[in-house]
Scaffold this motif. Sequence first.
Motif, mmCIF file in Angstrom:
data_model
loop_
_atom_site.group_PDB
_atom_site.id
_atom_site.type_symbol
_atom_site.label_atom_id
_atom_site.label_comp_id
_atom_site.label_asym_id
_atom_site.label_seq_id
_atom_site.Cartn_x
_atom_site.Cartn_y
_atom_site.Cartn_z
ATOM 1 N N HIS A 1 0.884 -1.167 -0.082
ATOM 2 C CA HIS A 1 -0.115 0.049 0.035
ATOM 3 C C HIS A 1 0.842 1.273 0.001
ATOM 4 N N HIS A 2 2.002 1.236 0.905
ATOM 5 C CA HIS A 2 2.950 2.549 0.687
ATOM 6 C C HIS A 2 3.376 2.641 -0.313
ATOM 7 N N VAL A 3 3.940 1.432 -0.891
ATOM 8 C CA VAL A 3 4.693 1.532 -2.123
ATOM 9 C C VAL A 3 3.853 2.296 -3.307
ATOM 10 N N LEU A 4 2.734 1.551 -3.340
ATOM 11 C CA LEU A 4 1.778 1.854 -4.667
ATOM 12 C C LEU A 4 1.181 3.210 -4.500
ATOM 13 N N ALA A 5 1.063 3.736 -3.168
ATOM 14 C CA ALA A 5 0.492 5.091 -2.848
ATOM 15 C C ALA A 5 1.591 6.049 -3.169
ATOM 16 N N HIS A 6 2.789 6.102 -3.077
ATOM 17 C CA HIS A 6 3.778 6.831 -3.157
ATOM 18 C C HIS A 6 4.904 6.770 -4.528
ATOM 19 N N SER B 1 6.206 2.284 -9.645
ATOM 20 C CA SER B 1 5.893 0.806 -8.956
ATOM 21 C C SER B 1 4.654 0.298 -9.460
ATOM 22 N N LEU B 2 3.557 1.240 -9.582
ATOM 23 C CA LEU B 2 2.348 0.940 -9.703
ATOM 24 C C LEU B 2 2.309 0.276 -11.416
ATOM 25 N N ALA C 1 -7.026 -4.442 -6.120
ATOM 26 C CA ALA C 1 -8.451 -4.266 -5.645
ATOM 27 C C ALA C 1 -8.526 -3.423 -4.494
ATOM 28 N N LYS C 2 -7.639 -3.600 -3.456
ATOM 29 C CA LYS C 2 -7.645 -2.777 -2.150
ATOM 30 C C LYS C 2 -7.058 -1.077 -2.328
ATOM 31 N N PHE C 3 -6.107 -1.180 -3.071
ATOM 32 C CA PHE C 3 -5.444 0.314 -3.142
ATOM 33 C C PHE C 3 -5.717 0.825 -4.516
ATOM 34 N N HIS C 4 -5.876 0.279 -5.415
ATOM 35 C CA HIS C 4 -6.168 0.777 -6.760
ATOM 36 C C HIS C 4 -7.329 0.043 -7.635
ATOM 37 N N ALA C 5 -8.889 0.189 -6.831
ATOM 38 C CA ALA C 5 -9.827 -0.792 -7.350
ATOM 39 C C ALA C 5 -10.055 -0.386 -8.967
ATOM 40 N N HIS C 6 -9.701 0.958 -9.585
ATOM 41 C CA HIS C 6 -10.064 1.240 -10.746
ATOM 42 C C HIS C 6 -9.280 0.389 -11.833
ATOM 43 N N LEU C 7 -8.354 -0.242 -11.211
ATOM 44 C CA LEU C 7 -7.469 -1.157 -12.267
ATOM 45 C C LEU C 7 -7.887 -2.506 -12.387
#
Length: 309
Positions: A158-163, A167-168, A247-253
């Motif tokens: 979550h931390h990696v993908l949010a910032h 990485s995403l 799904a949890k951190f980027h559900a639109h994907l």
Amino acid sequence: MGRHRMLACHYTSIPNHAIWQLALRAPRAWYNGVNSGPFSVHDGPGTALAPVVPGPLVTRSGLTMTEKQAEPIARRKLSHQVEERLLAQIQDGHMAPGDLLPSERELMALFQVGRPAIREAMQNLQRMGLIEIRHGERPRVAEPSLEQAISQMGETMHHVLAHSESSLGHLKEARLTFEMEMARIAARNRTQEQVGQIRSVIEAQRQTQYSAPEFLALDGQFHLEIARISGNPIFAALSEALFSWLAKFHAHLVRSPGHEDLTLAEHTAILDAIEAGDSERAAREMSDHLNRANALYSGRHNQRAVTQA
């Protein structure tokens, strides 16, 4: 300056081992050698440590150490030492999955430390997934679980993908490659029973396409069932983790509202290729499916950026 003079004078009374201890603690300028300045450390009449120039430290006995190696040893937290000792017991096989650990009081007596150090060590081992702690019971060594090990990476991801936008992107690329290979393997290994199981998942999705949470959960189940055909539990755990992180951190994907019928059609095309045993067509259908989802995300992302500008 007084300390410097003390090092330069009365050297005949300082034992050799004390000279080494002083050398480890003194700045390099304090022991630059005889006649090299006011701060000289001598080992006896007419002798001196060799002049020190930038580079390794060399003792009288010939031991060579870098400045980093010669730094004083730092004190370590008691809880870390307790954790390391218990971890060694588990990793060396002295405690097996399901075995009970000693009680808090026994560990305090064994290691001669207080309750806070024991509790902190236990909490760290629990976060690592190595022990289980239940209220009113002694801790026990946890059963090995790939699912648990991967799920514990969730908050870090979550931390990696949010910032990190890069990485995403890397995660999306990794998932695309992984899912394509899972489709290939499924086309080679599938049984009719497994194909029927996945068809039931698609049908359940069709019945819940107007319920976002259920549709999304069944979408993840579709990909998980394909990975399970491989017979490799690591593939299944990775499939579940990759989907759940998105799904949890980027559900639109992994979900695009209004495109449920298209998702169902693509899932059906993937399964038809798997059932036909056509591994390359299955991989291609999977690629088209995931790339379409990524393209929709990129379009929405760019549209938001233009709107905000």
